[in-house]
Design a protein around this motif. Structure first.
Motif, short mmCIF file in Angstrom:
data_model
loop_
_atom_site.label_atom_id
_atom_site.label_comp_id
_atom_site.label_asym_id
_atom_site.label_seq_id
_atom_site.Cartn_x
_atom_site.Cartn_y
_atom_site.Cartn_z
N SER A 177 -9.75 18.18 8.15
CA SER A 177 -8.58 17.30 8.20
C SER A 177 -8.65 16.25 7.07
O SER A 177 -7.61 15.86 6.52
CB SER A 177 -8.47 16.62 9.55
N PHE A 178 -9.84 15.81 6.75
CA PHE A 178 -10.04 14.91 5.61
C PHE A 178 -9.55 15.60 4.34
O PHE A 178 -8.78 15.04 3.55
CB PHE A 178 -11.53 14.57 5.52
N LYS A 179 -9.94 16.83 4.12
CA LYS A 179 -9.54 17.59 2.94
C LYS A 179 -8.03 17.79 2.89
O LYS A 179 -7.41 17.63 1.83
CB LYS A 179 -10.24 18.96 2.92
N ILE A 180 -7.42 18.10 4.01
CA ILE A 180 -5.97 18.29 4.06
C ILE A 180 -5.24 17.01 3.69
O ILE A 180 -4.23 17.03 2.96
CB ILE A 180 -5.55 18.79 5.46
N SER A 181 -5.75 15.88 4.16
CA SER A 181 -5.14 14.59 3.82
C SER A 181 -5.26 14.30 2.32
O SER A 181 -4.31 13.82 1.69
CB SER A 181 -5.82 13.48 4.63
N LEU A 182 -6.40 14.63 1.74
CA LEU A 182 -6.58 14.48 0.29
C LEU A 182 -5.58 15.34 -0.47
O LEU A 182 -4.98 14.90 -1.45
CB LEU A 182 -8.01 14.86 -0.10
N GLU A 183 -5.43 16.58 -0.05
CA GLU A 183 -4.51 17.50 -0.73
C GLU A 183 -3.07 17.00 -0.67
O GLU A 183 -2.34 17.06 -1.67
CB GLU A 183 -4.59 18.88 -0.08
N LYS A 184 -2.67 16.49 0.47
CA LYS A 184 -1.29 16.01 0.64
C LYS A 184 -1.01 14.83 -0.27
O LYS A 184 0.01 14.80 -0.97
CB LYS A 184 -1.04 15.63 2.09
N GLU A 185 -1.91 13.85 -0.29
CA GLU A 185 -1.70 12.68 -1.13
C GLU A 185 -1.75 13.05 -2.61
O GLU A 185 -0.95 12.57 -3.41
CB GLU A 185 -2.72 11.59 -0.82
N LEU A 186 -2.66 13.94 -2.98
CA LEU A 186 -2.77 14.36 -4.37
C LEU A 186 -1.48 15.02 -4.85
O LEU A 186 -0.92 14.64 -5.88
CB LEU A 186 -3.95 15.32 -4.54
N LYS A 187 -1.03 16.01 -4.11
CA LYS A 187 0.12 16.81 -4.56
C LYS A 187 1.45 16.08 -4.36
O LYS A 187 2.26 15.98 -5.29
CB LYS A 187 0.15 18.14 -3.81
N ALA B 265 -17.10 7.13 3.57
CA ALA B 265 -16.08 7.73 2.70
C ALA B 265 -14.74 7.83 3.41
O ALA B 265 -13.69 7.52 2.83
CB ALA B 265 -16.55 9.11 2.24
N HIS B 266 -14.77 8.25 4.66
CA HIS B 266 -13.53 8.41 5.42
C HIS B 266 -12.86 7.07 5.67
O HIS B 266 -11.62 6.96 5.61
CB HIS B 266 -13.82 9.13 6.74
N TYR C 242 -8.48 3.41 4.59
CA TYR C 242 -8.08 2.09 4.10
C TYR C 242 -7.11 2.24 2.92
O TYR C 242 -6.09 1.55 2.85
CB TYR C 242 -9.30 1.27 3.68
N SER C 243 -7.44 3.12 2.00
CA SER C 243 -6.61 3.30 0.81
C SER C 243 -5.21 3.81 1.17
O SER C 243 -4.21 3.31 0.64
CB SER C 243 -7.29 4.28 -0.16
N ILE C 244 -5.15 4.78 2.05
CA ILE C 244 -3.85 5.33 2.46
C ILE C 244 -3.02 4.26 3.16
O ILE C 244 -1.80 4.16 2.97
CB ILE C 244 -4.05 6.57 3.38
N GLU C 245 -3.67 3.44 3.96
CA GLU C 245 -2.95 2.43 4.72
C GLU C 245 -2.51 1.25 3.86
O GLU C 245 -1.40 0.75 3.99
CB GLU C 245 -3.83 1.92 5.87
N HIS C 246 -3.37 0.81 2.94
CA HIS C 246 -3.11 -0.47 2.27
C HIS C 246 -2.88 -0.38 0.76
O HIS C 246 -2.31 -1.30 0.18
CB HIS C 246 -4.28 -1.43 2.53
N ASN D 194 1.56 2.60 -2.25
CA ASN D 194 2.83 1.88 -2.24
C ASN D 194 3.86 2.76 -1.54
O ASN D 194 4.47 3.63 -2.14
CB ASN D 194 3.24 1.56 -3.68
N LYS D 195 4.02 2.53 -0.25
CA LYS D 195 4.82 3.45 0.57
C LYS D 195 6.31 3.39 0.27
O LYS D 195 7.03 4.36 0.48
CB LYS D 195 4.56 3.16 2.06
N GLU D 196 6.78 2.27 -0.25
CA GLU D 196 8.21 2.14 -0.54
C GLU D 196 8.59 2.75 -1.88
O GLU D 196 9.61 3.45 -2.00
CB GLU D 196 8.62 0.66 -0.51
N PHE D 197 7.77 2.53 -2.90
CA PHE D 197 8.15 2.92 -4.26
C PHE D 197 7.26 4.01 -4.86
O PHE D 197 7.51 4.48 -5.96
CB PHE D 197 8.11 1.69 -5.19
N GLY D 198 6.23 4.44 -4.16
CA GLY D 198 5.39 5.52 -4.65
C GLY D 198 4.18 5.04 -5.43
O GLY D 198 4.06 3.89 -5.83
N GLU D 199 3.23 5.95 -5.61
CA GLU D 199 1.96 5.68 -6.29
C GLU D 199 1.18 4.59 -5.55
O GLU D 199 1.40 4.38 -4.36
CB GLU D 199 2.17 5.35 -7.77
N TRP D 200 0.24 3.92 -6.24
CA TRP D 200 -0.68 2.99 -5.58
C TRP D 200 -0.56 1.60 -6.18
O TRP D 200 -0.31 1.44 -7.37
CB TRP D 200 -2.12 3.47 -5.74
#
Length: 404
Positions: free
Chosen positions: A5-15, A338-339, A344-348, A351-357
């Motif tokens: 599930s960690f890997k799937i989350s990485l793939e989703k954010e990456l792509k 690591a998890h 933390y990175s995904i949550e904070h 940039n959920k409104e405008f994209g990227e970080w």
């Protein structure tokens, strides 16, 4: 916590997050290359200058993404980025890479910062692997020889920081205003190391291999403080330490990059030494640099933490560094760390409104609105690479587990 599930989350954010944002928002279709500045809320400064580091980082990221994910869109962007870098950033007269061009691609700063030259080697080498062609490797080797000819200190070892367009050592050597004006730095040596690692991977050139090994040993014997397991940051030409700052991000990033370099060289004895060091650095980072919320703080000194802000890149480099320590030891505490960094990175930091970080948030998780999401230093390289590394490592762990 589940590795899959960690890997799937990485793939989703990456792509869907990182790579899609850069594909969709940053290409300057009118003037070539990529926009030099985009604010946190997606205001594009179309006439901002364009930096060689940002362009090289984009090329490297999409070449590495193609090599791992085989998406043709990524390779198309690589072709575009490579052609632009070759056209406007390579100094056809003196060799090396310019620091900055304007929005039209005209040189505005021709200095030869070795850090930037290393990133173009890194990018061209990865791109050559993606395309299976020789030209980018030839250009990368030209840059390698320029660095070795002009910047390598044949008497005292290491690399000097910055040169004029004509390869005269500069008085102001700094990468940025926040850096100390010293002749040798951890940061530049770290990124020469990652560049030479990929160049060696692509060429197996003997001289590249020799200089890569030299860099690994230099980190272990000179740049690393063997008492504290922090990397020292700024030196004069004689390797006299000129600061007592601690950069937790550079510590843990350096730990896994040096191990990657030793693995690529295939030196078994050196690799065992590096693995031991990488775990010890991870232990110190975990003990000193991780806050109660799981984030990694920015800086410290011998008295304690001096900067509690959470910049985007140390979070994600620390994630890879802890996954690396987990692979070395099978100790779950590193995987848990690591998890927590990823969550933390995904949550904070996304940039959920405008994209990227976001560039950074403070200890209360309030974003800094003054720093851009696209600029001379901000590219998809840190967060994109960390996702690629995490995916690759979890896939390898899954294969190893199934074999057992």
């Amino acid at each position: 916590m589940n590795r899959e599930s960690f890997k799937i989350s990485l793939e989703k954010e990456l792509k869907d997050g990182i790579l899609n944002y850069w594909l969709s928002n940053t290409i300057d279709h009118k003037n070539g290359g990529f926009f030099g500045q985009i604010t946190y809320d997606n205001i594009v400064h179309k006439e901002a200058d364009k930096g060689s580091i940002m362009h090289a980082r984009i090329l490297w990221t999409f070449a590495a993404a193609y090599n791992q994910l085989k998406n043709d869109k990524y390779l198309e962007l690589c072709d575009y980025a490579y052609d632009y870098i070759k056209k406007v950033f390579i100094d056809k007269n003196h060799g090396g890479v310019y620091w900055m061009v304007d929005y039209l691609g005209n040189k505005v700063d021709g200095k030869k910062q070795i850090y930037a030259n290393a990133f173009v080697i890194y990018a061209f080498s990865e791109y050559a692997i993606a395309k299976g062609i020789q030209e980018p490797l030839d250009l990368a080797m030209d840059l390698f020889h320029k660095i070795e000819e002009h910047a390598f200190d044949k008497e005292l070892n290491g690399y000097f920081e910055a040169y004029s367009e004509e390869w005269v050592l500069m008085e102001d050597l700094r990468l940025s205003e926040k850096d100390k004006n010293e002749k040798k730095t951890n940061n530049t040596h770290l990124h020469i190391l990652e560049a030479y690692t990929t160049l060696f991977k692509a060429t197996k050139d003997k001289q590249v291999g020799q200089q890569l090994k030299n860099l690994i040993v230099l980190f272990l014997d000179t740049i690393l403080d063997s008492n504290t397991f922090h990397f020292k940051l700024f030196f004069d030409e004689n390797w006299t330490l000129k600061s007592d700052e601690i950069s937790y991000g550079h510590d843990i990033e350096g730990a896994w990059l040096i191990q990657e370099a030793a693995q690529e060289l295939g030196d078994v004895t050196l690799l065992e030494r590096v693995k031991d060091t990488a775990v010890k650095i991870a232990d110190v980072t975990l003990a000193e640099g991780i806050a109660e919320d799981g984030a990694i703080v920015n800086e410290g000194d011998p008295t304690g933490i001096t900067d509690t802000d959470r910049h985007w890149w140390p979070q994600i480099e620390a994630m890879v560094g802890f996954i690396n320590a987990y692979e070395n030891t099978d100790d779950e505490k590193y995987l848990i760390a690591a998890h927590r960094l990823w969550e933390y990175s995904i949550e904070h930091l996304v940039n959920k409104e405008f994209g990227e970080w976001w560039w950074r948030v403070d200890e209360n998780n309030t974003p800094n609105l003054e720093e851009d999401k696209v600029g001379p230093w901000k590219a998809p390289y840190h967060n994109g690479r960390a996702c690629l590394e995490g995916i690759k490592r979890f896939e390898k762990l899954a294969q190893t587990t199934s074999i057992k």
